[in-house]
Design a protein around this motif. Sequence first.
Motif, PDB file in Angstrom:
ATOM      1  N   VAL A 202       0.844  -1.564  -0.064  1.00 41.46           N
ATOM      2  CA  VAL A 202      -0.496   0.141   0.242  1.00 41.46           C
ATOM      3  C   VAL A 202       0.591   1.362  -0.092  1.00 41.46           C
ATOM      4  O   VAL A 202       2.014   1.398   0.923  1.00 41.46           O
ATOM      5  CB  VAL A 202      -1.343   0.510   1.167  1.00 41.46           C
ATOM      6  N   GLU A 203       0.115   2.083  -0.764  1.00 44.57           N
ATOM      7  CA  GLU A 203       1.877   3.040  -0.842  1.00 44.57           C
ATOM      8  C   GLU A 203       0.741   4.282  -0.359  1.00 44.57           C
ATOM      9  O   GLU A 203       1.859   5.244   0.473  1.00 44.57           O
ATOM     10  CB  GLU A 203       1.512   3.980  -2.622  1.00 44.57           C
ATOM     11  N   ASN A 204      -1.114   4.825   0.020  1.00 44.90           N
ATOM     12  CA  ASN A 204      -1.482   5.784   0.174  1.00 44.90           C
ATOM     13  C   ASN A 204      -1.988   4.944   1.719  1.00 44.90           C
ATOM     14  O   ASN A 204      -2.756   4.648   2.070  1.00 44.90           O
ATOM     15  CB  ASN A 204      -1.998   6.564  -0.359  1.00 44.90           C
ATOM     16  N   GLU A 205      -0.769   5.678   2.717  1.00 48.34           N
ATOM     17  CA  GLU A 205      -1.425   5.381   4.020  1.00 48.34           C
ATOM     18  C   GLU A 205      -2.297   6.031   4.617  1.00 48.34           C
ATOM     19  O   GLU A 205      -2.613   7.605   4.436  1.00 48.34           O
ATOM     20  CB  GLU A 205       0.023   6.035   5.349  1.00 48.34           C
ATOM     21  N   LYS A 206      -3.672   5.350   5.098  1.00 46.18           N
ATOM     22  CA  LYS A 206      -4.570   5.820   5.497  1.00 46.18           C
ATOM     23  C   LYS A 206      -4.919   6.556   7.095  1.00 46.18           C
ATOM     24  O   LYS A 206      -4.016   5.643   7.591  1.00 46.18           O
ATOM     25  CB  LYS A 206      -6.214   4.731   5.373  1.00 46.18           C
ATOM     26  N   ARG A 207      -5.195   7.572   7.551  1.00 45.16           N
ATOM     27  CA  ARG A 207      -5.691   7.753   8.600  1.00 45.16           C
ATOM     28  C   ARG A 207      -7.221   7.244  10.072  1.00 45.16           C
ATOM     29  O   ARG A 207      -8.105   7.380   8.754  1.00 45.16           O
ATOM     30  CB  ARG A 207      -5.688   9.328   9.620  1.00 45.16           C
ATOM     31  N   ASP A 259      -9.961   8.684   7.662  1.00 47.68           N
ATOM     32  CA  ASP A 259     -10.431   8.421   5.822  1.00 47.68           C
ATOM     33  C   ASP A 259     -11.343   7.336   6.120  1.00 47.68           C
ATOM     34  O   ASP A 259     -11.878   7.286   5.368  1.00 47.68           O
ATOM     35  CB  ASP A 259      -9.173   7.658   5.314  1.00 47.68           C
ATOM     36  N   TYR A 319      -7.500  -0.804   3.808  1.00 46.99           N
ATOM     37  CA  TYR A 319      -7.189  -1.059   2.642  1.00 46.99           C
ATOM     38  C   TYR A 319      -7.739  -2.729   1.852  1.00 46.99           C
ATOM     39  O   TYR A 319      -7.048  -3.622   1.447  1.00 46.99           O
ATOM     40  CB  TYR A 319      -5.659  -1.765   3.173  1.00 46.99           C
TER      41      TYR A 319
END
Length: 325
Positions: A202-207, A259, A319
């Motif tokens: 996963v490239e975009n870390e979620k909050r 997110d 994710y």
Amino acid sequence: MKKFWQLWLSAILATFLLAACGTDDAKKDNTPVNGSSQTEDQASEEVAEFPLTLTDAVGNDITLEQAPETIVSMIPSNTEILFALGLNDEIVGVNDWDNYPEEALEKEKIGGMEFNVEKIVSMTPDVVFAHESMLGTGEEGLQQLRDAGINVFVVKNAADFEQTYETIKTIGQATGKTEEAATIIEDMKAKVEEVLAKTAKVENEKRVFIETSDVPEIYAPGKNTFMQQILDMIGAENVVTEEDWVMISPEEIVKQNPDVIIVMYSYVPDIVESVKKRDGFSDITAVKEERVVQVDENLTSRTGPRLALGLEEIAKAIYPEAFGE
């Protein structure tokens, strides 16, 4: 029902406190903080030969002359471990909240947070598996069981995956099921590795915001909790930055704008829709993008054989793309 559920949740949450350091590198090496005692570690690694003496979480030496033929389990995580070890026939009593596996529903109930000492004594179990999280409210009852000549083994609070593995090893040894315990642990570790391999891409870390109770008292895990470790392992950011479990206002959740919102309870009907309809929540990214997800609190809170599946459920909620969903 809500009141009793929250009382039980407060006991379960006590099992989720991590040591004050060491979680930051959990994702890097998949080696959680291991705070179990040397005595318990050594005992759990030995082959089970009876008679056997083990030291429990409160320092008591428990001697078992042979593999127990009658067992009482006082908390759901212990029960799931015992059933996974293949001890259905030996289990004679379980906690009122035990609901997995289905066979647990057929067992005699011994009470919940307030357990029935007389009933347990009448079952004449070879061993009672209690839990460290019970000590605040149940120590008097546990001592009554000891005074009645019953072996009471207090299982340590598992504060991370590594300690969960150690707990399974120890219960496996105490019941003469060391090989079965080793297999359970191997399967859990394989599932953890599978999940981490997928989320590593996963490239975009979620909050993420995780709540364990509904308004007006919304509780959420912060730093130094088991859920924080899970988020660290899969590369997600916890919007709660305070220590341990905290009560948080709806306004603060809106301000943090997560997110993903994860709901980790089921006592409120249609809770996902209820969360979305809270004042101001329509502006939260998680609500706008339909990323309010309810997870199975039993999978994600019980430190037993299904905990690796709980990790996977949390990872999928945050994710889903990493799992082709």
